[in-house]
Design an enzyme around this catalytic site. Structure first.
Site, PDB file in Angstrom:
ATOM      1  CG  HIS A  42      -1.906   1.000   1.368  1.00 30.02           C
ATOM      2  ND1 HIS A  42      -1.679   2.275   1.757  1.00 30.02           N
ATOM      3  CD2 HIS A  42      -3.021   0.957   1.188  1.00 30.02           C
ATOM      4  CE1 HIS A  42      -2.896   2.725   1.973  1.00 30.02           C
ATOM      5  NE2 HIS A  42      -3.780   2.237   1.501  1.00 30.02           N
TER       6      HIS A  42
ATOM      7  CG  ASP B 244       0.586  -2.339   5.950  1.00 27.28           C
ATOM      8  OD1 ASP B 244      -0.511  -2.256   6.844  1.00 27.28           O
ATOM      9  OD2 ASP B 244       0.470  -1.866   5.042  1.00 27.28           O
TER      10      ASP B 244
ATOM     11  CD  GLN C 299      -6.743  -4.263   4.040  1.00 23.28           C
ATOM     12  OE1 GLN C 299      -7.740  -4.865   3.966  1.00 23.28           O
ATOM     13  NE2 GLN C 299      -6.911  -2.885   3.603  1.00 23.28           N
TER      14      GLN C 299
ATOM     15  CE  LYS D 174      -7.140  -0.124   6.414  1.00 25.54           C
ATOM     16  NZ  LYS D 174      -8.002   0.488   5.398  1.00 25.54           N
TER      17      LYS D 174
ATOM     18  CB  CYS E 154      -3.513   3.508  -1.365  1.00 28.28           C
ATOM     19  SG  CYS E 154      -4.921   4.959  -1.224  1.00 28.28           S
TER      20      CYS E 154
END
Lengths: 404, 140
Positions: A119, A196, A199, A222, A362
């Site tokens: 991302h 990261d 998600q 999220k 993104c």
């Protein structure tokens, strides 16, 4: 605890208020669960005060709520200590924190390794670091279906590598990264690993101890929590080795005219008033998520993802982005239909009550890799059901009729 | 209702792709990118005495963007910078819902876009890119 999508959906007030909504944009933002909403409301109504400053009872209650949230996050991550949990504004802020604090110790010629699937929030901070410090960025290539090509690890992670920053799962393809393989090679060359997790956290508890990484970043919104709050988890010794990023109140040991000493982690990295109620809401969301029947929920979302993949597979002109094997991916499904721009498809789908995202997500380097400008993305959560998928498929057929 | 955006007239306008292509040896060229969706427009212009003598464009974008470019392809020849700026302002005003003249008949097709603020940029991108191309030609 038995799971049904309908029962789970009942824990999300917005979905109860929008019964005709087919919300399939969960990779962008998950809906707020009632546990988080109740915690935020209760905190703001009964315990609102600044934290780590006051000696009156209300302030102490706010302190207790804030620190309890830290413990709830630590429990969800299986962190060794709540002191390893830094509250930030979100994943982007967490990554920027590391890019600045860790980046301070890097010099020209040091290398930072990313993947092509990142991302922008895990690309741009490192490009900015390159401009500040002269570090070299090396990019892990992808397999044809968008997974990080592990066969290129050894050649990409050289002895000059100081940090590997990779996604836990792609926000476009849903491909899950084999972190164990990356961590092993990073360790061998003495590099830190930042993951990261934006998600991944919403798909079940994360075990940072087992992952073996040094930093893990994610966002509250999220993970069915509030916006405006996120987390940087850092292994104790990794955080302790970092200088502060932002300066201000709350992060100091002692300030004199001549100099400032800094508080130990996590406060060293929480300058200014933190997002208190949001952290409390996030803690409540994760506390609730931690005890959900994840095996059933994974089976449910995988079934839905398969239904969607099968449904679009028969559409003419389909381009599918990402691995098809559900064992290698989260229920995030991105695709294009020939001749129909993703934004136009999404606009028509909106007319069917289907909320999906279209665009570059993104992730423009990944779009360039696939040779597309953008894609339609449907990202699933356990509250979704067959009707959501079928509405999406019907809407796509309508879009093809109107625009194809 | 989102479907209102895609009336037959605007679909036909986009499909016409009137004026699409590239110019050989343009006096000015500009590329416009939408940070929101990644759409990309390239505009070539040739000028004659400060007026657009010829233009051509390449759009990698949505139907609204392509339709706006096609409207430009039909009508923008002959405009000077001030007239083009005026048209661009009128399109922006049309999208914003303020009273404005519709200098070109096709622009009425974009009225339903008013309700979709995130799509206004799709319509304006070709106009902004043409303004930049004209500017680059005049500075060359």
């Amino acid at each position: 605890m038995s799971f049904t999508a309908a029962k789970w959906r009942g824990h999300f007030p917005l979905l109860a208020a929008h019964r005709d909504l087919h919300y399939l944009d969960n990779a962008a933002t998950g809906q707020l669960c009632e546990a988080a909403l109740d915690a935020v409301t209760s905190h703001e109504l009964l315990h609102r005060a600044n934290v780590l400053r006051g000696t009156y009872r209300l302030a102490e209650q706010a302190d207790a709520a804030y620190e309890n949230a830290r413990r709830q996050v630590a429990a969800y991550l299986n962190a060794a200590s709540a002191d390893e949990v830094v509250f930030t504004a979100g994943t982007t802020a967490s990554i920027n924190l590391v890019a600045h604090a860790f980046g301070e110790g890097l010099n020209a010629g040091d290398e930072v390794v990313l993947s092509l699937a990142e991302h922008h929030s895990n690309f741009v901070p490192w490009q900015m670091l390159r401009e500040r410090r002269g570090v070299l960025l090396r990019i892990l290539p992808l397999t044809a279906d968008g997974r990080i090509d592990l066969s290129r690890l050894a050649e990409t992670l050289t002895p000059r590598c100081r940090l590997v920053a990779v996604t836990h799962a792609s926000n476009v393809t849903g491909a899950v990264t084999d972190l164990a393989a990356i961590v092993a090679v990073a360790r061998a060359v003495g590099a830190r690993v930042l993951v990261d997790g934006a998600q991944a956290v919403q798909h079940g508890p994360v075990d940072v101890a087992a992952l073996g990484a040094d930093f893990y970043a994610f966002s509250g919104h999220k993970a069915y929590g509030p916006t405006g709050v996120g987390v940087l988890w850092g292994r104790g010794e990794a955080l302790a080795a970092l200088p502060p990023f932002l300066g201000g109140g709350g992060m100091i040991g002692r300030v004199t005219v001549e100099e400032t000493t800094y508080a130990p982690p996590p406060r060293r990295f929480e300058a200014g008033t933190p997002p208190i109620a949001q952290a409390v809401g996030l803690g409540a969301a994760l506390d609730w998520l931690r005890v959900q029947p994840w095996a059933d929920m994974h089976a449910h979302t995988a079934r839905l993802a398969q239904r969607l993949i099968d449904g679009i597979a028969v559409l003419p002109g389909l381009t599918f982005l990402g691995p098809r094997d559900l064992k290698q991916r989260l229920p995030i499904v991105s695709f294009n239909l020939e001749g129909i721009h993703p934004h136009d498809a999404c606009q028509v789908l909106d007319g069917h009550g289907v909320a999906v995202r279209g665009g570059h997500h993104c992730a423009q380097p990944l779009m360039d890799f696939f040779g597309v400008q953008g894609a339609v993305r449907a990202s699933l959560a356990p509250y979704n059901d067959e009707a959501d998928i079928d509405a999406l498929l019907a809407g796509l057929k309508d879009a093809m009729r109107k625009l194809g | 209702m989102s479907d209102d955006l895609y009336q037959q007239a605007i679909v036909d306008l986009a499909r016409s792709a009137d004026g699409a292509g590239r110019l050989e040896a343009p006096d000015g060229t500009a590329q416009g990118d939408s940070p929101l969706c990644g759409d990309r427009v390239r505009m070539d212009v040739k000028l004659d005495g400060g007026r657009i003598l010829a233009l051509a464009y390449d759009v990698k974008g949505c139907l609204l963007c392509r339709a706006a470019a096609a409207a430009i392809g039909r009508h923008a020849a002959g405009l000077d910078a001030a007239q083009l700026a005026a048209v661009r302002s009128e399109v922006a005003a049309l999208l914003a819902g303020t009273e404005a003249e519709q200098p070109w008949p096709e622009l009425g097709n974009f009225l339903p876009v008013r309700a979709h603020r995130n799509r206004h940029g799709c319509v304006l991108l070709p106009f902004d890119t043409l303004v930049a191309a004209l500017d680059s030609a005049q500075r060359a």
